[in-house]
Design a protein around this motif. Structure first.
Motif, short mmCIF file in Angstrom:
data_model
loop_
_atom_site.label_atom_id
_atom_site.label_comp_id
_atom_site.label_asym_id
_atom_site.label_seq_id
_atom_site.Cartn_x
_atom_site.Cartn_y
_atom_site.Cartn_z
N GLU A 92 0.83 -1.21 0.00
CA GLU A 92 0.00 0.00 0.00
C GLU A 92 0.86 1.26 0.00
OE1 GLU A 92 -3.49 2.58 0.62
OE2 GLU A 92 -3.05 0.69 -0.41
N ALA A 138 -7.12 -4.51 -1.43
CA ALA A 138 -8.16 -4.27 -0.42
C ALA A 138 -9.30 -5.27 -0.53
CB ALA A 138 -8.69 -2.84 -0.55
N LYS A 168 -16.66 -3.68 1.43
CA LYS A 168 -16.45 -2.74 2.53
C LYS A 168 -14.99 -2.29 2.54
CE LYS A 168 -20.15 -4.56 5.46
NZ LYS A 168 -20.50 -5.19 6.76
N LEU A 169 -14.70 -1.32 1.68
CA LEU A 169 -13.36 -0.75 1.61
C LEU A 169 -13.30 0.49 2.50
CD1 LEU A 169 -12.74 -0.96 -2.25
CD2 LEU A 169 -12.44 -2.73 -0.51
N SER A 170 -12.10 0.92 2.83
CA SER A 170 -11.98 2.12 3.67
C SER A 170 -12.55 3.32 2.94
CB SER A 170 -10.51 2.37 4.02
OG SER A 170 -9.81 2.86 2.89
N ALA A 171 -13.18 4.20 3.70
CA ALA A 171 -13.77 5.41 3.12
C ALA A 171 -12.71 6.24 2.41
CB ALA A 171 -14.46 6.23 4.21
N GLY A 172 -11.49 6.25 2.97
CA GLY A 172 -10.41 7.01 2.36
C GLY A 172 -10.06 6.50 0.98
#
Length: 518
Positions: free
Chosen positions: A278, A306, A318-322
């Motif tokens: 990442e 992810a 459901k990935l990170s909002a960022g």
């Protein structure tokens, strides 16, 4: 996902570190267009007479990676200058005879670039996925080496001494477009592992690249097993900005496969490796020395990582909002900033894909629809819209887009490819519409009859896909009458197909006559 040079030209040194300015509008590669054997034979005769190598480029108008080459490599002044010392040959996959040439040169995927010696021996296949400066560097290596890639590989496997440049050519060889010229696909990872081990001590860059390629090809457990030393090597590359930039193409295209090979099961070790990736991928995504296509490939790799623990069919992971927000912003920025038609075809299609992977289906659809009028091959985007709709269960909308994509597609090979995609969707999503299915199959067979290249390479595989869809649709024999009529039509077409090269056999195998009842 392929070049050559003369002895005098080998002495020329070029600066490959910084991107070159685009060539003047009047300067371009003097491609010799080839549509048949006579065109290619003429080019090779010229090459022998002038003692020049031949660069063969096989591509298509709609193909995003082909457009990427046009946007970043074929317009570079340094590349254009190098082509003055070679015979550049272009085969458009949609010209009559192109698919037969595909059989001759063992090319299938667009783009493929092959470098030949003046006497017609294949020196190497160039890596279209590498960035432009690297491709130029590999081109010069191929020109300097002069030995066919098969001979170089045979010596490497036999333990004979190779030059550093020959090892580097093996590490940069386009294994993805090899088409089993050097090794069967199932044996590729094992061969790469063998080469990586044998290259120890030549130079770090070559060995590292071969190990990375091995790992990227080994996600099925073949070629190489999880190994702490290899894991440490990968983490060292990821932590080194210069090294990770050097191997950018392998790291971005192979991120998920490398992670799955080194850490087969979810857990702390995989989580740590994904975190290291990442950091590196974010750095590459922000690297302004890379093309926009390469940078969005880094973003796609981040989303792929992810999604490692997510089912492939999951539409709203459901990935990170960022990360989701970054995907949205990156796609919007590309849409806003890119004006070059070639670059848009390469990047916007990728942007639409990653939006979908992030669960942003509405954004993906809107980007594709807004880009239709800006694309020189809108049917490619229409197919993507059909795919989006199909994944979300909107059957009628999916068929509408697939049909429109087929209707708008251009060129015999492309029409068969897009038509087979539409036909597969039709038999799957509307199996009850027998009249529409028969009409579409009959149209595809009629179009195939108009092109002598229809039973070669990509076109043959498109027609085989139609035949497979028909067989699946009629699995229970409920549409025997339809298949009988289509078989009768096809028999008339096959009777006129040249029996050489098994092309008539290919034609006759497309639709099997319904079994007689009783």
């Amino acid at each position: 996902m392929m070049k050559l040079f003369t002895p005098i030209a080998l002495a020329v040194t070029l600066s490959l570190a910084a991107p070159q300015a685009h060539a003047a509008a009047s300067a371009s590669i003097a491609w010799q267009e080839a549509a048949g054997d006579s065109d290619v034979d003429k080019a090779f005769a010229q090459a022998r007479g002038e003692k020049k190598p031949v660069l063969l480029y096989w591509g298509a108008k709609w193909c995003p990676p082909c457009n990427q080459l046009k946007a970043t490599l074929f317009n570079r002044q340094d590349f254009i200058e190098q082509t003055r010392a070679i015979v550049p040959v272009h085969i458009d996959g949609d010209v009559p005879g192109a698919q037969k040439l595909g059989t001759r040169f063992k090319v299938r995927g667009y783009p493929t670039m092959i470098l030949f010696s003046p006497d017609g021996q294949e020196l190497t296949r160039l890596p279209g996925e590498a960035d432009a400066p690297q491709v130029l560097k590999v081109l010069q290596l191929g020109l300097a080496g002069g030995r066919p890639i098969k001979a170089v590989l045979a010596d490497a496997k036999a333990g004979k001494k190779l030059s550093a440049n020959e090892w580097k050519l093996l590490s940069f060889y386009s294994w993805e477009t090899d088409e089993q010229q050097l090794v069967p696909v199932a044996e590729r990872a094992g061969l790469l592992a063998q080469l990586a081990a044998a290259s120890q001590g030549v130079d770090g860059e070559t060995t590292t690249r071969l190990w990375l390629k091995t790992l990227a090809a080994s996600d099925d457990g073949k070629g190489v097993k999880p190994d702490k030393a290899l894991g440490d090597k990968v983490r060292a590359v990821l932590a080194n900005p210069a090294e990770s930039r050097l191997h950018m193409d392998v790291l971005t295209n192979g991120a998920a496969d490398i992670v799955k090979t080194l850490t087969p099961a979810a857990g702390a070790e995989r989580k740590a490796l994904v975190a290291a990736f990442e950091t590196t991928l974010k750095r590459l995504e922000a690297d302004a020395t890379l093309s926009r296509a390469d940078r969005i490939t880094a973003l796609i790799a981040r989303v792929d990582l992810a999604r490692l623990e997510v089912a492939p069919s999951e539409l709203h992971p459901k990935l990170s909002a960022g990360l989701v927000n970054e995907v949205k912003q990156h796609a919007a920025r590309a849409d806003r900033e890119i004006t070059d038609g070639y670059e848009r075809q390469a990047v916007i299609t990728s942007a639409a894909h990653v939006l979908g992977q992030a669960g942003l289906w509405k954004d993906s659809d809107e980007l594709l629809k807004a880009s239709l009028t800006k694309s020189h091959s809108p049917y490619y985007l229409m197919s993507s819209l059909g795919g989006n709709a199909k994944k979300q269960g909107r059957k009628d909308e999916a068929l509408k887009w697939y049909e429109e994509a087929f209707n708008k597609s251009e060129g015999p090979a492309t029409r068969l490819q897009w038509g087979s995609g539409y036909f597969a969707a039709l038999t799957e999503l509307a199996p009850q519409d027998a009249a529409r299915i028969e009409k579409t199959a009959a149209q595809l067979f009629s179009e195939a009859a108009q092109d002598k290249g229809s039973f070669y390479e990509r076109s043959a595989r498109s027609l085989q896909k139609v035949g497979g869809s028909l067989a699946k649709w009629n699995a229970n024999g409920q549409h025997d009458a339809v298949l009988a009529r289509l078989k009768s039509q096809l028999d008339g077409i096959c009777a006129k197909v040249d029996a050489a090269d098994k092309q008539r056999e290919t034609c006759e195998s497309l639709v099997k006559a319904p079994a007689k009842k009783g």
